[in-house]
Motif scaffolding. Structure first.
Motif, PDB file in Angstrom:
ATOM      1  N   ASP A 120      30.627 -20.762  24.544  1.00 13.55           N
ATOM      2  CA  ASP A 120      31.443 -19.802  24.366  1.00 13.55           C
ATOM      3  C   ASP A 120      31.360 -18.750  25.561  1.00 13.55           C
ATOM      4  O   ASP A 120      32.564 -18.538  25.934  1.00 13.55           O
ATOM      5  N   ARG A 147      33.463 -20.666  28.298  1.00 10.61           N
ATOM      6  CA  ARG A 147      34.880 -20.468  27.831  1.00 10.61           C
ATOM      7  C   ARG A 147      35.590 -19.359  28.335  1.00 10.61           C
ATOM      8  O   ARG A 147      36.510 -19.187  28.804  1.00 10.61           O
ATOM      9  N   GLU A 201      36.023 -19.137  32.070  1.00 15.08           N
ATOM     10  CA  GLU A 201      37.069 -19.880  32.585  1.00 15.08           C
ATOM     11  C   GLU A 201      38.340 -19.008  32.043  1.00 15.08           C
ATOM     12  O   GLU A 201      39.190 -19.238  33.018  1.00 15.08           O
ATOM     13  N   ASN A 202      38.318 -18.410  31.196  1.00 11.87           N
ATOM     14  CA  ASN A 202      39.587 -17.720  30.888  1.00 11.87           C
ATOM     15  C   ASN A 202      39.751 -16.659  31.694  1.00 11.87           C
ATOM     16  O   ASN A 202      40.878 -16.085  31.888  1.00 11.87           O
TER      17      ASN A 202
END
Length: 185
Positions: A108, A111, A114-115
């Motif tokens: 997580d 992720r 990346e966001n």
């Protein structure tokens, strides 16, 4: 004045107490309940687990994000995402309901990073001040963000410049919220 770590810990303590008083359990959807995340307590059914916030050891590292963006992230946002593992905490603010984002596990974290990169690149394309989101609201088009250059907390409509200022810092923001049940924010 409390530090960010102290104010966040106080909010977590209040949240756990509030959930206990209301006989509620912190629950999260887990793609793989059999592979426990750091804060996971028990499997409740096929895809739902109970959990509690757990201190990150070691703390999340954002140097890869900073290198990719050639930007130093505000220390508050790095500390916020580096303190606790969890599935997100519901809260109430005078402007409405929200969910504080948290890192569930190492996958997580990747992720989230990346966001964050994608969000900052979008802000640059739009020639808007760089922000980093830290909470969702009951309106899918509005997030709560930290203005990277100052550390101030704002309501931000996705794709638009920051809107209403809510607090001078994340530590100040934590003094403005109270625990609430997660309502699918």
């Amino acid at each position: 004045m409390l530090s960010l770590a102290e104010s966040y810990q106080n909010f977590i303590t209040q949240t756990l107490s509030w959930h206990q008083q209301h006989n509620l359990t912190l629950q999260a959807w887990a793609a793989e309940p059999a592979r426990p995340a750091p804060g996971q307590l028990a499997v409740l059914d096929d895809n739902t687990v109970s959990w509690q916030p757990v201190r990150q050891q070691p703390a999340a590292d954002f140097s890869n994000v900073e290198q990719a963006l050639e930007l130093e992230l505000h220390p508050d946002i790095k500390q916020f995402y580096s303190l606790f593992y969890g599935a997100g905490l519901g809260a109430s603010h005078s402007r409405g309901q929200l969910q504080l984002l948290m890192i569930w596990d190492q996958a997580d974290l990747a992720r989230l990073q990346e966001n964050v990169i994608g969000h900052i690149l979008m802000k640059r394309r739009l020639k808007q001040p760089e922000t980093v989101f830290f909470a969702l609201t009951d309106d899918d088009s509005i997030v709560l963000s930290v203005l990277n250059r100052t550390g101030e907390v704002y309501l931000e409509s996705v794709g638009k410049d920051v809107g209403e200022k809510l607090a001078d810092s994340l530590a100040d923001f934590f003094s403005q919220i109270t625990p609430a049940a997660y309502q699918g924010v």
